[in-house]
Design a protein around this motif. Structure first.
Motif, PDB file in Angstrom:
ATOM      1  N   SER A  13      88.782  36.931  21.303  1.00 58.60           N
ATOM      2  CA  SER A  13      88.237  35.640  21.720  1.00 58.60           C
ATOM      3  C   SER A  13      89.262  34.883  22.545  1.00 58.60           C
ATOM      4  O   SER A  13      90.437  35.242  22.599  1.00 58.60           O
ATOM      5  CB  SER A  13      87.875  34.793  20.493  1.00 58.60           C
ATOM      6  N   CYS A  14      88.787  33.812  23.154  1.00 55.79           N
ATOM      7  CA  CYS A  14      89.701  32.841  23.744  1.00 55.79           C
ATOM      8  C   CYS A  14      90.333  32.041  22.601  1.00 55.79           C
ATOM      9  O   CYS A  14      90.068  32.305  21.423  1.00 55.79           O
ATOM     10  CB  CYS A  14      88.949  31.930  24.718  1.00 55.79           C
ATOM     11  N   GLN A  15      91.131  31.050  22.910  1.00 52.17           N
ATOM     12  CA  GLN A  15      91.814  30.318  21.836  1.00 52.17           C
ATOM     13  C   GLN A  15      90.844  29.494  20.994  1.00 52.17           C
ATOM     14  O   GLN A  15      90.920  29.485  19.758  1.00 52.17           O
ATOM     15  CB  GLN A  15      92.883  29.401  22.418  1.00 52.17           C
ATOM     16  N   CYS A  16      89.906  28.796  21.642  1.00 48.86           N
ATOM     17  CA  CYS A  16      89.008  27.898  20.901  1.00 48.86           C
ATOM     18  C   CYS A  16      87.861  28.643  20.245  1.00 48.86           C
ATOM     19  O   CYS A  16      87.186  28.089  19.384  1.00 48.86           O
ATOM     20  CB  CYS A  16      88.483  26.795  21.816  1.00 48.86           C
ATOM     21  N   GLY A  17      87.630  29.885  20.651  1.00 48.77           N
ATOM     22  CA  GLY A  17      86.597  30.687  20.014  1.00 48.77           C
ATOM     23  C   GLY A  17      85.237  30.620  20.680  1.00 48.77           C
ATOM     24  O   GLY A  17      84.298  31.286  20.226  1.00 48.77           O
ATOM     25  N   ALA A  18      85.111  29.822  21.738  1.00 49.98           N
ATOM     26  CA  ALA A  18      83.816  29.746  22.435  1.00 49.98           C
ATOM     27  C   ALA A  18      83.449  31.105  23.031  1.00 49.98           C
ATOM     28  O   ALA A  18      82.297  31.525  22.981  1.00 49.98           O
ATOM     29  CB  ALA A  18      83.881  28.684  23.529  1.00 49.98           C
ATOM     30  N   VAL A  19      84.466  31.784  23.569  1.00 50.54           N
ATOM     31  CA  VAL A  19      84.243  33.094  24.188  1.00 50.54           C
ATOM     32  C   VAL A  19      84.646  34.172  23.186  1.00 50.54           C
ATOM     33  O   VAL A  19      85.800  34.210  22.737  1.00 50.54           O
ATOM     34  CB  VAL A  19      85.080  33.246  25.475  1.00 50.54           C
ATOM     35  N   PHE A  76      88.065  32.756  32.682  1.00 57.16           N
ATOM     36  CA  PHE A  76      88.782  31.918  31.711  1.00 57.16           C
ATOM     37  C   PHE A  76      87.829  30.910  31.084  1.00 57.16           C
ATOM     38  O   PHE A  76      86.798  30.542  31.652  1.00 57.16           O
ATOM     39  CB  PHE A  76      89.978  31.214  32.363  1.00 57.16           C
ATOM     40  N   CYS A  77      88.198  30.482  29.880  1.00 57.10           N
ATOM     41  CA  CYS A  77      87.374  29.535  29.125  1.00 57.10           C
ATOM     42  C   CYS A  77      87.625  28.124  29.646  1.00 57.10           C
ATOM     43  O   CYS A  77      88.772  27.681  29.718  1.00 57.10           O
ATOM     44  CB  CYS A  77      87.709  29.625  27.640  1.00 57.10           C
ATOM     45  N   THR A  78      86.567  27.407  29.980  1.00 59.09           N
ATOM     46  CA  THR A  78      86.729  26.056  30.523  1.00 59.09           C
ATOM     47  C   THR A  78      87.071  25.044  29.435  1.00 59.09           C
ATOM     48  O   THR A  78      87.446  23.916  29.737  1.00 59.09           O
ATOM     49  CB  THR A  78      85.448  25.612  31.246  1.00 59.09           C
ATOM     50  N   GLN A  79      86.958  25.435  28.165  1.00 62.18           N
ATOM     51  CA  GLN A  79      87.343  24.518  27.085  1.00 62.18           C
ATOM     52  C   GLN A  79      88.833  24.620  26.777  1.00 62.18           C
ATOM     53  O   GLN A  79      89.515  23.610  26.634  1.00 62.18           O
ATOM     54  CB  GLN A  79      86.546  24.819  25.806  1.00 62.18           C
ATOM     55  N   CYS A  80      89.334  25.848  26.626  1.00 60.96           N
ATOM     56  CA  CYS A  80      90.728  26.002  26.185  1.00 60.96           C
ATOM     57  C   CYS A  80      91.631  26.592  27.263  1.00 60.96           C
ATOM     58  O   CYS A  80      92.847  26.606  27.096  1.00 60.96           O
ATOM     59  CB  CYS A  80      90.791  26.841  24.908  1.00 60.96           C
ATOM     60  N   GLY A  81      91.077  27.085  28.338  1.00 60.25           N
ATOM     61  CA  GLY A  81      91.884  27.542  29.459  1.00 60.25           C
ATOM     62  C   GLY A  81      92.404  28.959  29.347  1.00 60.25           C
ATOM     63  O   GLY A  81      93.080  29.434  30.263  1.00 60.25           O
TER      64      GLY A  81
HETATM   65 ZN   LIG Z   1      88.095  28.734  24.719  1.00 61.52          ZN
END
Ligand SMILES: [Zn+2]
Length: 122
Positions: A13-19, A76-81
């Motif tokens: 996942s990305c850092q925030c978990g959205a992806v 890239f994730c637009t929430q956590c980058g």
């Molecule tokens: Zn993220």
């Protein structure tokens, strides 16, 4: 060599978990690239065939960045980058996803097996 030489389904996942994504692969060929982007990310990458990659969630959070030849979609994730993967195709036109190994839930790999890709010349 151990478990990273076995084919397994890795989740990441990305850092925030959205992806979130899964990659079915043998984690035997991680590489670092010295292009202007990977150098800054200091990422360890690993290529996975399109059929072996599944995006579980977060397509709405992803943004694509392209540079140079614009052939690779850096996602890239637009929430956590964080950039969990990039997408492109091989010489035969097959989809390839290049995952960021450090985005895996359990990023176990053989550091001695990391090769260096001279992406700065592309
Ligand atoms: Zn993220």
């Amino acid at each position: 060599m151990g478990e990273q030489t076995e084919i397994a389904v890795y989740e990441g996942s990305c850092q925030c978990g959205a992806v979130r994504f899964t990659a079915r692969t043998r984690l035997e060929a991680p590489f670092q690239c010295n292009c202007s982007r990977c150098r800054r990310l200091n990422a360890v990458m690993h290529s996975v065939r399109g059929d072996d990659f599944t995006l579980l969630s977060g397509s709405e959070a992803l943004k694509i960045y392209r540079f140079n030849s614009h052939t690779i979609a850096h996602q890239f994730c637009t929430q956590c980058g964080i950039q969990p993967f990039a997408s492109g195709s091989d010489r035969e036109g097959n989809t390839i996803h290049v995952i960021n190994v450090h985005c895996l839930d359990e990023p176990r790999y053989d550091r001695n097996a990391v090769s260096h890709f001279n992406g700065s010349d592309f």
